[in-house]
Design a protein around this motif. Sequence first.
Motif, PDB file in Angstrom:
ATOM      1  N   TRP A 170      -1.942  -2.292 -15.923  1.00  0.00           N
ATOM      2  CA  TRP A 170      -1.440  -1.315 -14.950  1.00  0.00           C
ATOM      3  C   TRP A 170      -2.244  -1.335 -13.655  1.00  0.00           C
ATOM      4  O   TRP A 170      -3.456  -1.441 -13.661  1.00  0.00           O
ATOM      5  CB  TRP A 170      -1.490   0.090 -15.542  1.00  0.00           C
ATOM      6  CG  TRP A 170      -0.558   0.227 -16.699  1.00  0.00           C
ATOM      7  CD1 TRP A 170      -0.878   0.186 -18.026  1.00  0.00           C
ATOM      8  CD2 TRP A 170       0.852   0.373 -16.642  1.00  0.00           C
ATOM      9  NE1 TRP A 170       0.248   0.302 -18.790  1.00  0.00           N
ATOM     10  CE2 TRP A 170       1.328   0.423 -17.973  1.00  0.00           C
ATOM     11  CE3 TRP A 170       1.767   0.469 -15.608  1.00  0.00           C
ATOM     12  CZ2 TRP A 170       2.668   0.567 -18.277  1.00  0.00           C
ATOM     13  CZ3 TRP A 170       3.107   0.610 -15.910  1.00  0.00           C
ATOM     14  CH2 TRP A 170       3.545   0.660 -17.234  1.00  0.00           C
ATOM     15  N   GLY A 171      -1.513  -1.222 -12.549  1.00  0.00           N
ATOM     16  CA  GLY A 171      -2.099  -0.914 -11.263  1.00  0.00           C
ATOM     17  C   GLY A 171      -2.737  -2.041 -10.479  1.00  0.00           C
ATOM     18  O   GLY A 171      -3.349  -1.788  -9.455  1.00  0.00           O
ATOM     19  N   GLU A 191       0.824  -1.216   0.000  1.00  0.00           N
ATOM     20  CA  GLU A 191       0.000   0.000   0.000  1.00  0.00           C
ATOM     21  C   GLU A 191       0.854   1.261   0.000  1.00  0.00           C
ATOM     22  O   GLU A 191       0.523   2.242  -0.669  1.00  0.00           O
ATOM     23  CB  GLU A 191      -0.942   0.002   1.200  1.00  0.00           C
ATOM     24  CG  GLU A 191      -1.895   1.164   1.203  1.00  0.00           C
ATOM     25  CD  GLU A 191      -2.899   1.100   2.340  1.00  0.00           C
ATOM     26  OE1 GLU A 191      -3.826   1.933   2.337  1.00  0.00           O
ATOM     27  OE2 GLU A 191      -2.767   0.249   3.227  1.00  0.00           O
ATOM     28  N   ARG A 224       1.691   1.840  -3.504  1.00  0.00           N
ATOM     29  CA  ARG A 224       0.481   2.156  -4.274  1.00  0.00           C
ATOM     30  C   ARG A 224       0.049   3.605  -4.051  1.00  0.00           C
ATOM     31  O   ARG A 224      -0.483   4.249  -4.954  1.00  0.00           O
ATOM     32  CB  ARG A 224      -0.659   1.214  -3.892  1.00  0.00           C
ATOM     33  CG  ARG A 224      -0.372  -0.235  -4.249  1.00  0.00           C
ATOM     34  CD  ARG A 224      -1.590  -1.130  -4.141  1.00  0.00           C
ATOM     35  NE  ARG A 224      -2.428  -0.959  -2.999  1.00  0.00           N
ATOM     36  CZ  ARG A 224      -2.425  -1.729  -1.917  1.00  0.00           C
ATOM     37  NH1 ARG A 224      -1.554  -2.732  -1.815  1.00  0.00           N
ATOM     38  NH2 ARG A 224      -3.267  -1.512  -0.931  1.00  0.00           N
ATOM     39  N   ASN A 225       0.308   4.114  -2.864  1.00  0.00           N
ATOM     40  CA  ASN A 225      -0.067   5.500  -2.539  1.00  0.00           C
ATOM     41  C   ASN A 225       0.943   6.528  -3.032  1.00  0.00           C
ATOM     42  O   ASN A 225       0.765   7.726  -2.831  1.00  0.00           O
ATOM     43  CB  ASN A 225      -0.246   5.655  -1.023  1.00  0.00           C
ATOM     44  CG  ASN A 225      -1.446   4.892  -0.521  1.00  0.00           C
ATOM     45  OD1 ASN A 225      -2.372   4.593  -1.272  1.00  0.00           O
ATOM     46  ND2 ASN A 225      -1.436   4.544   0.755  1.00  0.00           N
ATOM     47  N   SER A 226       2.016   6.079  -3.706  1.00  0.00           N
ATOM     48  CA  SER A 226       3.072   6.994  -4.140  1.00  0.00           C
ATOM     49  C   SER A 226       2.703   7.812  -5.378  1.00  0.00           C
ATOM     50  O   SER A 226       3.400   8.747  -5.730  1.00  0.00           O
ATOM     51  CB  SER A 226       4.356   6.204  -4.442  1.00  0.00           C
ATOM     52  OG  SER A 226       4.184   5.434  -5.636  1.00  0.00           O
ATOM     53  N   GLY A 227       1.649   7.415  -6.069  1.00  0.00           N
ATOM     54  CA  GLY A 227       1.251   8.124  -7.281  1.00  0.00           C
ATOM     55  C   GLY A 227       1.945   7.626  -8.541  1.00  0.00           C
ATOM     56  O   GLY A 227       1.706   8.143  -9.628  1.00  0.00           O
ATOM     57  N   LYS A 228       2.796   6.619  -8.396  1.00  0.00           N
ATOM     58  CA  LYS A 228       3.494   6.072  -9.564  1.00  0.00           C
ATOM     59  C   LYS A 228       2.633   4.998 -10.224  1.00  0.00           C
ATOM     60  O   LYS A 228       1.812   4.356  -9.588  1.00  0.00           O
ATOM     61  CB  LYS A 228       4.840   5.504  -9.146  1.00  0.00           C
ATOM     62  CG  LYS A 228       5.795   6.592  -8.688  1.00  0.00           C
ATOM     63  CD  LYS A 228       7.086   6.020  -8.166  1.00  0.00           C
ATOM     64  CE  LYS A 228       8.061   7.085  -7.746  1.00  0.00           C
ATOM     65  NZ  LYS A 228       7.525   8.104  -6.845  1.00  0.00           N
ATOM     66  N   ASP A 229       2.862   4.781 -11.517  1.00  0.00           N
ATOM     67  CA  ASP A 229       2.177   3.723 -12.252  1.00  0.00           C
ATOM     68  C   ASP A 229       3.076   2.499 -12.315  1.00  0.00           C
ATOM     69  O   ASP A 229       4.299   2.617 -12.438  1.00  0.00           O
ATOM     70  CB  ASP A 229       1.852   4.181 -13.678  1.00  0.00           C
ATOM     71  CG  ASP A 229       0.822   5.300 -13.701  1.00  0.00           C
ATOM     72  OD1 ASP A 229      -0.160   5.221 -12.951  1.00  0.00           O
ATOM     73  OD2 ASP A 229       1.019   6.264 -14.470  1.00  0.00           O
TER      74      ASP A 229
END
Length: 144
Positions: free
Chosen positions: A105-106, A68, A71-76
Amino acid sequence: MKRGIIAIVFVLLGFVFPGVANAETPPGCASAAQIGSTGYIKFQGNNIASVKQFAGCGSNYSYVYVWESFRNSGKDWNIQTAIAIYSSASDTTPNDYKGGNSTQWGLVELWGKPANTLNVCTAAYGMVYVYKYDTYISYSSKRC
């Protein structure tokens, strides 16, 4: 009522996106258990994903979970996993991969396909490709 609807949506998503696990059990093999120790994928010095190997139902399964905090870093990102096969316990480089799977992605977690590799030395392979950066990999511990 609201929680019930949300739970149903998550169950249905599991059918729409095969290979996505809602718990640490491979799809179609509830009796599988983790073997070996977890590997960790690092990005800029921080752990961003876990890599695990499971055995059960006559197969090995690889698994990658994106943390998480990343995931919260804003990167793809996208992820890939497979069972790495080694010729012997002393080998440091895999000579083949089985049961590979990759994502769009994601996606947060990914299971590899069942690999008929219980009779050889294996480790789970995990990869996270971070868009505009690079590809980062790790392995779980090897099991023979």
